[in-house]
Design an enzyme around this catalytic site. Structure first.
Site, PDB file in Angstrom:
ATOM      1  CG  ASP A  48     -25.704  20.568 -56.725  1.00 39.56           C
ATOM      2  OD1 ASP A  48     -26.730  20.379 -56.043  1.00 39.56           O
ATOM      3  OD2 ASP A  48     -25.360  21.693 -57.149  1.00 39.56           O
ATOM      4  CE1 TYR A  53     -25.937  26.044 -61.446  1.00 38.49           C
ATOM      5  CE2 TYR A  53     -25.469  23.750 -60.974  1.00 38.49           C
ATOM      6  CZ  TYR A  53     -25.653  25.049 -60.539  1.00 38.49           C
ATOM      7  OH  TYR A  53     -25.530  25.336 -59.197  1.00 38.49           O
ATOM      8  CB  SER A 141     -30.436  26.699 -53.166  1.00 48.27           C
ATOM      9  OG  SER A 141     -29.121  27.151 -53.411  1.00 48.27           O
ATOM     10  CD  GLN A 164     -26.575  23.571 -53.708  1.00 46.94           C
ATOM     11  OE1 GLN A 164     -26.140  24.186 -54.675  1.00 46.94           O
ATOM     12  NE2 GLN A 164     -27.105  22.361 -53.838  1.00 46.94           N
ATOM     13  NE  ARG A 239      -7.141  21.323 -60.528  1.00 47.53           N
ATOM     14  CZ  ARG A 239      -7.189  22.582 -60.954  1.00 47.53           C
ATOM     15  NH1 ARG A 239      -8.322  23.075 -61.446  1.00 47.53           N
ATOM     16  NH2 ARG A 239      -6.123  23.353 -60.882  1.00 47.53           N
TER      17      ARG A 239
END
Ligand SMILES: NC(=O)c1ccc[n+]([C@@H]2O[C@H](COP(=O)([O-])OP(=O)(O)OC[C@H]3O[C@@H](n4cnc5c(N)ncnc54)[C@H](OP(=O)(O)O)[C@@H]3O)[C@@H](O)[C@H]2O)c1
Length: 276
Positions: A48, A53, A141, A164, A239
């Site tokens: 995603d 970003y 979103s 979203q 993680r």
């Protein structure tokens, strides 16, 4: 129900979307490239990203280099600003070019900002991108109930398949979740780990201890059991693995109830769902 990096949910348009994606918000290009590589090596098939970003090229490069067939990857990106039809068509082409892809699996209007006219115009551009094959599935979103109603009331050629939004036990956004469910729109849960802000919460720790898992795993599993697509972010391989390793336990009804009581409307980043 089994939830793994390989398990999928069917969207209303028939497309299959992985239950678990790697979110790449707040990652530098270097971090995104490494994290996407690590995620794909550990079985993830959903990524995603977003124009905003500024790491679409890094995501695309990592996906390309992985050797995994493009058809097995589900790649999402989003329109940064709702401005005009032409700007949206151009932004989609730029995202394609940056990621080095022929198509985007899921394209979202990142927020409802801009007002009704711009939302409608930009959605029309996304619809055309779907009809022309640049985009396979389209969604929104951070849309509140009124924004989705407005879009649907105007009449759409392509119905949004997802919304979203921020969802986790500490912000359950029930009204939007309920409405989307009625409309058959799938919820993608962002900030599913509460951006790390509640990992030490006693109830979360208690539930995690009971199942012998980590608080992060409880949060991911909670979202999946709620029927959402879940988008945990991490830059650390250990993680990344941990967050998707949630098939070995199921949160019981009583514990789901305990987690449901944690809602405090916590907004971890932004909340445009009430925008004009
Ligand atoms: N549409 C939107 O407006 C919107 C807004 C926000 C987010 N999103 C999407 O949703 C994704 C997830 O949201 P998010 O990135 O805001 O937050 P998040 O996934 O809830 O939390 C990420 C934070 O948790 C830490 N973390 C990850 N795994 C952990 C673990 N197992 N134990 C402890 N801490 C852990 C991460 O640190 P490390 O990286 O150091 O591990 C990071 O600080 C984003 O990446 C993005 O794709 C969309």
């Amino acid at each position: 129900m089994t939830f793994t990096t390989a398990s999928k949910l069917t969207l209303p348009n028939g497309a299959a979307i992985p239950h678990i994606h790697l979110g790449v918000y707040m990652m530098t290009s270097r971090e995104a490239e490494r994290s996407v590589t690590a995620a794909l090596a550990n079985g993830y098939r959903g990524i995603d990203s977003a124009q905003w970003y500024a790491n679409e090229a890094a995501c695309g490069a990592a996906i390309g280099r992985s050797g995994i067939p493009r058809s097995e990857i589900f790649y999402t990106t989003k329109l940064q600003t709702n401005t005009s039809y032409d700007a949206t068509r151009a932004a989609i082409k730029t995202s394609l070019k940056k990621s080095g892809m022929d198509y985007i699996d899921l394209y979202l209007l990142h927020s409802p900002y801009g007002g009704p006219q711009k939302r409608a115009e930009c959605w029309r551009a996304v619809e055309d991108a779907v009809l022309e094959g640049e985009v396979k599935s389209a969604g929104v979103s951070n849309f509140g109930v009124k924004h989705i109603k407005e879009l649907l009331d105007r009449g759409v050629r392509v119905k949004p398949v997802v919304n979203q939004i921020e969802v986790h036990p500490f912000n359950q956004n029930r009204e939007i979740v309920e409405y989307c469910k009625e409309q058959g729109i799938v919820i993608e849960a962002y900030a599913p780990l509460v951006r790390g802000m509640r990992m030490r919460h006693p109830v979360l720790r208690e539930v995690a201890k009971k199942y012998g898992v980590t608080p992060a795993q409880v949060l991911v599993r909670w979202g999946l059991q709620m029927g959402f697509v879940v988008l945990p972010k991490s830059t650390k391989e250990q993680r990344i693995k941990e967050n998707a390793d949630v098939a070995g336990f199921e949160i019981g009804e009583e514990d789901m109830k305990k987690l449901a009581e944690l809602d405090e409307g916590l907004v971890t980043d932004w909340d445009p769902t009430d925008a004009a």
